[in-house]
Design a protein around this motif. Structure first.
Motif, short mmCIF file in Angstrom:
data_model
loop_
_atom_site.label_atom_id
_atom_site.label_comp_id
_atom_site.label_asym_id
_atom_site.label_seq_id
_atom_site.Cartn_x
_atom_site.Cartn_y
_atom_site.Cartn_z
N TYR A 84 21.74 10.94 6.16
CA TYR A 84 22.53 10.30 5.01
C TYR A 84 21.54 9.66 4.15
O TYR A 84 21.75 9.58 2.30
CB TYR A 84 23.59 10.25 5.77
CG TYR A 84 24.47 11.16 5.55
CD1 TYR A 84 24.37 12.83 5.54
CD2 TYR A 84 25.88 11.47 6.28
CE1 TYR A 84 25.23 13.89 5.47
CE2 TYR A 84 26.26 12.39 6.82
CZ TYR A 84 25.82 13.93 6.15
OH TYR A 84 26.70 14.60 6.38
N ALA A 87 19.65 11.44 2.34
CA ALA A 87 20.45 12.35 0.62
C ALA A 87 20.86 10.92 0.31
O ALA A 87 20.39 12.35 -1.53
CB ALA A 87 21.56 12.67 1.70
N ALA A 108 25.08 20.95 3.08
CA ALA A 108 23.53 20.30 2.57
C ALA A 108 22.96 20.50 2.12
O ALA A 108 21.97 20.11 0.21
CB ALA A 108 22.85 19.69 3.94
N GLY A 111 25.21 20.59 -1.22
CA GLY A 111 24.57 18.59 -1.92
C GLY A 111 23.39 18.19 -3.12
O GLY A 111 23.01 17.40 -3.73
N PHE A 140 26.72 14.61 3.00
CA PHE A 140 25.68 14.77 2.16
C PHE A 140 26.57 13.91 1.01
O PHE A 140 26.42 14.49 -0.40
CB PHE A 140 25.70 16.20 1.45
CG PHE A 140 23.60 15.90 1.11
CD1 PHE A 140 23.14 16.43 2.79
CD2 PHE A 140 23.03 16.13 0.45
CE1 PHE A 140 21.65 16.34 1.85
CE2 PHE A 140 21.47 15.82 -0.46
CZ PHE A 140 21.27 15.81 0.60
N THR A 223 28.71 8.64 2.38
CA THR A 223 28.01 9.45 3.21
C THR A 223 28.42 8.61 4.86
O THR A 223 28.42 8.80 5.60
CB THR A 223 26.73 8.92 3.22
OG1 THR A 223 25.56 8.29 2.43
CG2 THR A 223 26.42 10.74 1.91
#
Length: 257
Positions: A84, A87, A108, A111, A140, A223
């Motif tokens: 994360y 991300a 994801a 995301g 995400f 996140t």
């Protein structure tokens, strides 16, 4: 840049392509490599826009929760999960991003698509936040970013049902900016990226920063919350059943425990 991510240039556009056949599952190394490509584009004064795309039939099938769950390992107290962290890093890029979505963007993968400013999709594209069907909380940053893109009610519908959204409906909702034939997808996304890159770069970046606000900080906070919820849910019987059900392509038999 790596075995899974490579970068080419078309004028002032950096084209970032990732590939992890057959389903382009997202793991830490892939998201870190995309983030590194974004940071390199940010640092390159000649790059004014980024095109994000993937190879194969699927844009990104999300994390492989059955075999390589990137958020399963416990972290030291106060530490952020590396997946994360990577991300959130995608949302820190200063230059506009256009994503070309040729197939499914799941979990994801959704995301990853939401990290872009614009999404151009083929009719075959599908957008899925199927976390609850896995017995899991969304991750995400999707539980925050999706609402920014399509509004709270439609985001709630996607997140609480796990419904698959077709490209045409995604366009009606504003999740997709244009739907074009599969064979025209790359050129259409590149055309938009070129159009953005034709503007005065400092003005484009300044305007984008105003529009997006501090999205990076929002995703960092979200996140952290998402991971805390995922941590206890991954210890439930429903999560184990959800992963089995998805892999076996059948409805889950949940017991609320």
């Amino acid at each position: 840049m790596t075995q899974t991510v490579h970068v080419t240039h078309d004028g002032h556009v950096a084209v970032v392509t990732f590939a992890r056949p057959p389903h382009n599952h997202a793991d830490l190394s892939l998201i870190e490599a995309v983030g590194a490509a974004f940071e390199a584009a940010d640092a390159d004064a000649d790059v004014r826009a980024i095109l994000l795309r993937s190879e194969g039939r699927v844009f990104c099938a999300g994390a492989d929760l059955a075999n390589a769950n990137p958020v399963a390992d416990p972290q030291p107290e106060g530490a952020r999960n590396p997946f994360y962290v990577a991300a959130a890093r995608l949302f820190a890029v200063r230059k506009p991003v256009v994503a070309a979505i040729q197939g499914s963007a799941v979990g994801a993968g959704l995301g990853l698509a939401l990290a872009a400013d614009f999404r151009i999709a083929a009719p075959e594209a599908r957008f899925v936040a199927n976390f609850v069907q896995l017995g899991l909380h969304p991750g995400f940053g999707i539980s925050a970013v999706l609402e920014h893109v399509i509004g709270r009610q439609r985001a709630a519908l996607m997140l609480l049902t796990g419904r698959r959204i077709r490209a045409d409906q995604a366009a009606e909702w504003g999740l997709v900016d244009e739907v074009v034939a599969q064979e025209q997808l790359h050129e259409a996304a590149l055309t938009l990226a070129r159009e953005i890159a034709a503007g005065a770069p400092l003005a484009v970046q300044s305007t984008r920063a105003t529009i997006r606000g501090d999205l990076f900080a929002l995703v960092q906070r979200q996140t952290d919350h998402e991971l805390a919820e995922q941590a206890w849910l991954q210890r439930t019987a429903d999560f184990a059943e959800g992963v089995r059900a998805v892999n076996e392509r059948r409805p889950g038999r949940y017991i609320g425990a």
